[in-house]
Design a protein around this motif. Structure first.
Motif, mmCIF file in Angstrom:
data_model
loop_
_atom_site.group_PDB
_atom_site.id
_atom_site.type_symbol
_atom_site.label_atom_id
_atom_site.label_comp_id
_atom_site.label_asym_id
_atom_site.label_seq_id
_atom_site.Cartn_x
_atom_site.Cartn_y
_atom_site.Cartn_z
ATOM 1 N N ASP A 106 1.998 6.642 6.389
ATOM 2 C CA ASP A 106 0.696 5.197 6.108
ATOM 3 C C ASP A 106 0.764 4.191 5.279
ATOM 4 O O ASP A 106 0.352 3.346 5.653
ATOM 5 N N ASN A 137 2.853 1.792 4.848
ATOM 6 C CA ASN A 137 2.564 0.480 6.178
ATOM 7 C C ASN A 137 1.838 -0.169 5.497
ATOM 8 O O ASN A 137 1.751 -1.208 5.436
ATOM 9 N N LYS A 138 0.555 0.359 4.829
ATOM 10 C CA LYS A 138 -0.316 -0.007 4.794
ATOM 11 C C LYS A 138 -0.381 -1.354 3.936
ATOM 12 O O LYS A 138 -0.463 -2.173 3.396
ATOM 13 N N LEU A 178 2.078 -4.164 4.881
ATOM 14 C CA LEU A 178 1.895 -5.090 5.963
ATOM 15 C C LEU A 178 0.772 -5.888 4.715
ATOM 16 O O LEU A 178 0.188 -7.522 5.581
ATOM 17 N N ASP A 179 -0.016 -5.408 4.282
ATOM 18 C CA ASP A 179 -1.288 -6.145 3.283
ATOM 19 C C ASP A 179 -0.588 -7.415 2.666
ATOM 20 O O ASP A 179 -1.050 -8.439 2.541
ATOM 21 N N LEU A 224 -3.271 -3.467 11.234
ATOM 22 C CA LEU A 224 -2.203 -2.446 10.475
ATOM 23 C C LEU A 224 -0.874 -1.785 11.939
ATOM 24 O O LEU A 224 -0.288 -1.699 12.100
ATOM 25 N N ASN A 225 -2.135 -1.648 13.264
ATOM 26 C CA ASN A 225 -1.997 -0.525 14.198
ATOM 27 C C ASN A 225 -0.721 -1.768 14.841
ATOM 28 O O ASN A 225 0.375 -0.806 15.296
#
Length: 351
Positions: free
Chosen positions: A13, A16-17, A20-21, A33-34
């Motif tokens: 998790d 991924n964050k 993406l950030d 994020l989802n």
């Protein structure tokens, strides 16, 4: 010095964050994020592969990914794959990759090249990407070659002031012309939508409720029910069907005060449905408070010339442009535009 690794989604998790950030920051994007996790994890052909650059402390500073797509007509045995979510933090662009200190090319080129090689080893291909002109020289260094797809970009403007301010890549005079066109369209289209409201036979259905008839080219996408559900997230898209022609349909991304309602994918066997469909799109766009309606008609579409002709007659602003897609040279037999059934569904993976 940087470390490189190849990983299959789902990632942790926090990874991924972080990815993406940083991508959102560098690309000025707003992807939740989802949704990012959805795109790289839930394709009917399996999860994406990621290539990651990180420091010795484990901080992610570079990333690219490739996710697989399900090909339609005649594409059995092929797994086309799209490159997405690429970035390299500006503070690390001159760093070398550990073990490749003597490499003469930038670390990010090595990262892309290694991921593409890995995906080819998995049997994926053709690998393709969409990029702006500024980055095309860069992507050529990893073996991507351009394919040109001419199209007509047609705009119906419902909020002239918003459109003049927010439509990208326009000069001052084009923005003034866009505003004037929007004022004229605003006088015509409320009457047009009322005219077609009771007799158009257009119905709304969930975008991913059922599959659609496959296209007639090697690479057509998002036609089986699983692919449609993955591609078109609930609440973000609207799908129209035509009572008199059950195989025909149109799927559009919902708009807002700062965004056009964007037509993504469609099949219209007859241009007679153009005006009723436009009326339905306009009603939906007005209900959403959208800036207008945007419909890119690619030259390879059936009845493309007639579709554009009818939209011009209805007062829409239509301009010629070219969409460039980059395809990896390893699949040079696919470097032929006639093999691809192109529409904006491949270029609007955005919130």
């Amino acid at each position: 010095m940087l470390k490189m690794r190849i990983a299959r989604a789902p990632l942790l998790d926090e990874e991924n964050k972080t990815i993406l950030d940083e991508y959102n920051r560098l690309a000025s994007a707003r992807i939740p994020l989802n949704e990012f996790v959805h795109w790289v994890t839930n394709s009917p052909e399996g999860a994406a592969w990621h290539a990651i650059l990180e420091t010795d402390e484990g901080t992610i500073v570079g990333h690219t990914s490739v996710f697989p797509l399900r090909a339609g007509y005649g594409g059995a045995g092929l797994i086309p794959a799209k490159s997405e979510y690429s970035f390299l933090h500006e503070d690390f662009r001159k760093e070398k990759i550990r073990g490749q200190e003597t490499a003469g090319r930038p670390a990010f080129i090595t990262l892309l090249d290694r991921l593409f090689q890995h995906c080819h080893e998995q049997g994926w291909g053709p690998i393709f990407a969409s990029t702006n002109e500024k980055n095309q020289v860069f992507t050529r260094k990893v073996g991507l070659r351009p394919l040109e797809f001419p199209l007509s970009e047609c705009l119906l403007i419902l909020k002239p002031v918003n459109a003049a301010k927010a439509t990208p890549n326009l000069n001052k005079w084009q923005r003034m012309a866009l505003f004037a066109s929007g004022v004229a369209q605003g006088a015509i289209w409320p009457i047009m939508t009322e005219w077609f409201e009771s007799s158009n036979g257009i119905r709304k259905t969930p975008a991913g409720r059922e599959g659609v008839k496959a296209g007639e080219k090697l690479f057509s996408f998002f036609e089986d029910a699983d692919s449609l559900r993955w591609r078109y997230l609930d609440g973000q898209y609207v799908r129209f069907g035509i009572s008199e022609s059950p195989e025909d349909y149109l799927i559009a991304k919902r708009g807002s005060a700062s965004r056009y309602m964007r037509v993504c994918q469609w099949r219209l066997r007859s241009p007679k449905a153009t005006m009723p469909i436009l009326a339905a799109l306009t009603r939906e766009a007005r209900a959403d408070g959208a800036m207008g309606v945007r419909w890119a008609v690619y030259d390879g579409e059936p009845h493309a010339e007639e579709l554009v002709r009818q939209m011009r007659r209805a007062g829409m602003l239509c301009a010629r442009r070219t969409r460039i897609m980059m395809v990896h040279k390893k699949e040079d037999k696919f470097l032929e535009p006639s093999l691809w059934w192109l529409n904006d569904s491949l270029f609007s993976f955005d919130p």
